[in-house]
Design an enzyme around this catalytic site. Structure first.
Site, PDB file in Angstrom:
ATOM      1  N   ASP A 244       0.945  -1.275   0.072  1.00  0.00           N
ATOM      2  CA  ASP A 244       0.244   0.029   0.040  1.00  0.00           C
ATOM      3  C   ASP A 244       0.844   1.257  -0.226  1.00  0.00           C
ATOM      4  OD1 ASP A 244       0.801  -0.659   2.610  1.00  0.00           O
ATOM      5  OD2 ASP A 244      -0.954  -0.738   3.282  1.00  0.00           O
TER       6      ASP A 244
ATOM      7  N   GLU B  23      -5.826   3.490   3.245  1.00  0.00           N
ATOM      8  CA  GLU B  23      -6.570   4.012   4.504  1.00  0.00           C
ATOM      9  C   GLU B  23      -7.762   4.323   4.149  1.00  0.00           C
ATOM     10  OE1 GLU B  23      -5.073   3.993   7.173  1.00  0.00           O
ATOM     11  OE2 GLU B  23      -2.751   3.662   7.063  1.00  0.00           O
TER      12      GLU B  23
END
Length: 382
Positions: free
Chosen positions: A74, A135
C-alpha cells in the site's frame, strides 16, 4: 540475513526516506506513483501498468511453467502532522507516512530489483501491486472491481505490514483470522421537540439515545457467542439544540469489528433491531446506517507454514488483532497471506504505535522483508 540482502540496506534506506518526504492521501499519490515508476524503469522492468490513476502494477515474467504469484504494497499516507524530528521529515504539511506504507513500498521495490536481477531463475510470473488508498476508501476493492485478477490471474497474493508490537528482526503471522472485519455505523434517533419545561409535549431523543446506547452494549454479551470476539464502540454523539429544548434528533457514531462474518452479521442485525425497538419505547424513531468496510484477514494455512519454514527462528505467532486491513478484500478472490514485519525496538525508541505522529522504524528491517518475499517465492516454485 544473506549477504545479498544485507548489501541492499543502504539503498533501501534511501528509497524509504525519499518516499517518507512525499506522503500523499488515498487516490492522490501522484508523486509517489511517479517515483515508483522511475525506480522500476531504472531496474530495467518494462511491463508496467497504471491502475486507478495512481496505482502501479509491474509484471516480471518467469519461465511460464508455474502459476503467477502476486505481492502487494500500500502506498498512501495519513492526514497527520509529523512530530518525529527526523531530518527526512514530511515535506507535505499535515500529511505523514505514519503507518509504514513508505516502508511497504520500499520492500516491494527492493523485491522488484531482486526479481529483475534473478529473472533467469524465476519459475513463476510475479505481479507486483503498488496499491493506492488502503487507509480509505479501500483501494484493494477498487482494483478487484476494475478487473485486476481477470487481467492477471494469480494462485495467491502475499503482503506484509511493519508492526511495532512485534520485535525488530522477527516476522509474525498466524493461520486463519489475523485481523478483523470492520465497519462504521451511525444510529439516528428522531424525536419531537418541545419546551424543556413541558417535556410531555415532545419525545426526547436524548433520553432515548441514552437507553439505546445501554441496549447496544448488550449485543456482545447476549447475542454474540462467548467463543467469538467483537468490538462495538460508539465514540461520538451529536444532538440537541439548547439546554431548555427537548431534543428532536441525536446521532451516535460508532465502529464495529469481529473476527468472523457470522458474528459481524449478528451485530449488524441486532444494532438495527435494538436501535429501532428501544427508540420506539420512548416515542422516537431509531434507524442505523452502516458503512461496511474491510473483511477478515484470513490467512491460508499452507502459506503460513511456508512462512514458518523460510523465516526459521525469526518467526513468531501473533495473536489476532482487531485492526482492519483492506488486503482482506483480495482474499475474497484468491488465497493469500498477510504477515507482520517487526519494528519494535525499545533501545532505539521505536515503540510508537501505528498512526502516531511519532511513528518511526529502523530501515534495516526492510531488507528482511525483501529476503522473506524472495524465500517465499522460491518455496512456492518447488
Amino acid at each position: 540475513m544473506e549477504t545479498y540482502f544485507q548489501n541492499m540496506v543502504e539503498e533501501l534506506r534511501q528509497i524509504r526516506r525519499d518516499l517518507h518526504k512525499i506522503p500523499e492521501l488515498g487516490l492522490k499519490e501522484y508523486k509517489t506513483s511517479a517515483y515508483i515508476r522511475e525506480k522500476l524503469e531504472g531496474f530495467g522492468i518494462t511491463e508496467l501498468e497504471t491502475w486507478l490513476e495512481t496505482g502501479v502494477v509491474a509484471v516480471i515474467r518467469g519461465k511460464g511453467n508455474k502459476e503467477a504469484v502476486a505481492f502487494r504494497a500500500d502506498m498512501d499516507a495519513l492526514p497527520v502532522t509529523e512530530q518525529t524530528g527526523c531530518d527526512f521529515t514530511s515535506e507535505h504539511v499535515g500529511c505523514m507516512h505514519a503507518c509504514g506504507h513508505d516502508g511497504h513500498v520500499t520492500v516491494l521495490l527492493g523485491f522488484a530489483k531482486y526479481l529483475q536481477e534473478h529473472k533467469d531463475e524465476l519459475e513463476n510470473d510475479v505481479v507486483l501491486i503498488f496499491q493506492p488508498a488502503e487507509e480509505g476508501p479501500g483501494g484493494a476493492q477498487l482494483l478487484v472491481d476494475a478487473g485486476l485478477f481477470e487481467k492477471h490471474p494469480v494462485r495467491c497474493i502475499i503482503g506484509c505490514h511493519i508492526f511495532p508490537q512485534v520485535p525488530q528482526g522477527k516476522v509474525a503471522c498466524r493461520k486463519g483470522a489475523m485481523m478483523a472485519r470492520n465497519g462504521e455505523v451511525d444510529v439516528h434517533i428522531y424525536g419531537e421537540s418541545a419546551h424543556g419545561a413541558q417535556p410531555q409535549l415532545g419525545h426526547d431523543a436524548v433520553l432515548a439515545a441514552g437507553a439505546v446506547i445501554t441496549g447496544l452494549h448488550t449485543i456482545l454479551s447476549r447475542n454474540v457467542s462467548p467463543l467469538d470476539s467483537g468490538v462495538l464502540t460508539f465514540g461520538a454523539i451529536h444532538g440537541g439544540e439548547a439546554c431548555n429544548i427537548i431534543a428532536k434528533e441525536v446521532k451516535l457514531e460508532g465502529t464495529m469489528r469481529a473476527f468472523s462474518d457470522e458474528a459481524y452479521e449478528t451485530m449488524t442485525k441486532r444494532v438495527q433491531e435494538v436501535a429501532s425497538g428501544i427508540a420506539a419505547g420512548y416515542g422516537c424513531k431509531g434507524e442505523a446506517v452502516f458503512r461496511h468496510m474491510y473483511r477478515v484477514v484470513d490467512n491460508d494455512p499452507k502459506l503460513v507454514e511456508l512462512l514458518q519454514e523460510v523465516a526459521g527462528d525469526a518467526y513468531e505467532e501473533t495473536p489476532p488483532y482487531m485492526l482492519a486491513e483492506d488486503f482482506s478484500l483480495y482474499l475474497q478472490k484468491v488465497p493469500g497471506m498477510f504477515f507482520f514485519l517487526g519494528s519494535g525496538n525499545a533501545e532505539k525508541g521505536y515503540t510508537h504505535s501505528l498512526h502516531s505522529a511519532q511513528f518511526q522504524f529502523d530501515e534495516e528491517i526492510l531488507a528482511l522483508g525483501v529476503e522473506t518475499y524472495a524465500k517465499l517465492l522460491k518455496k512456492l516454485a518447488e
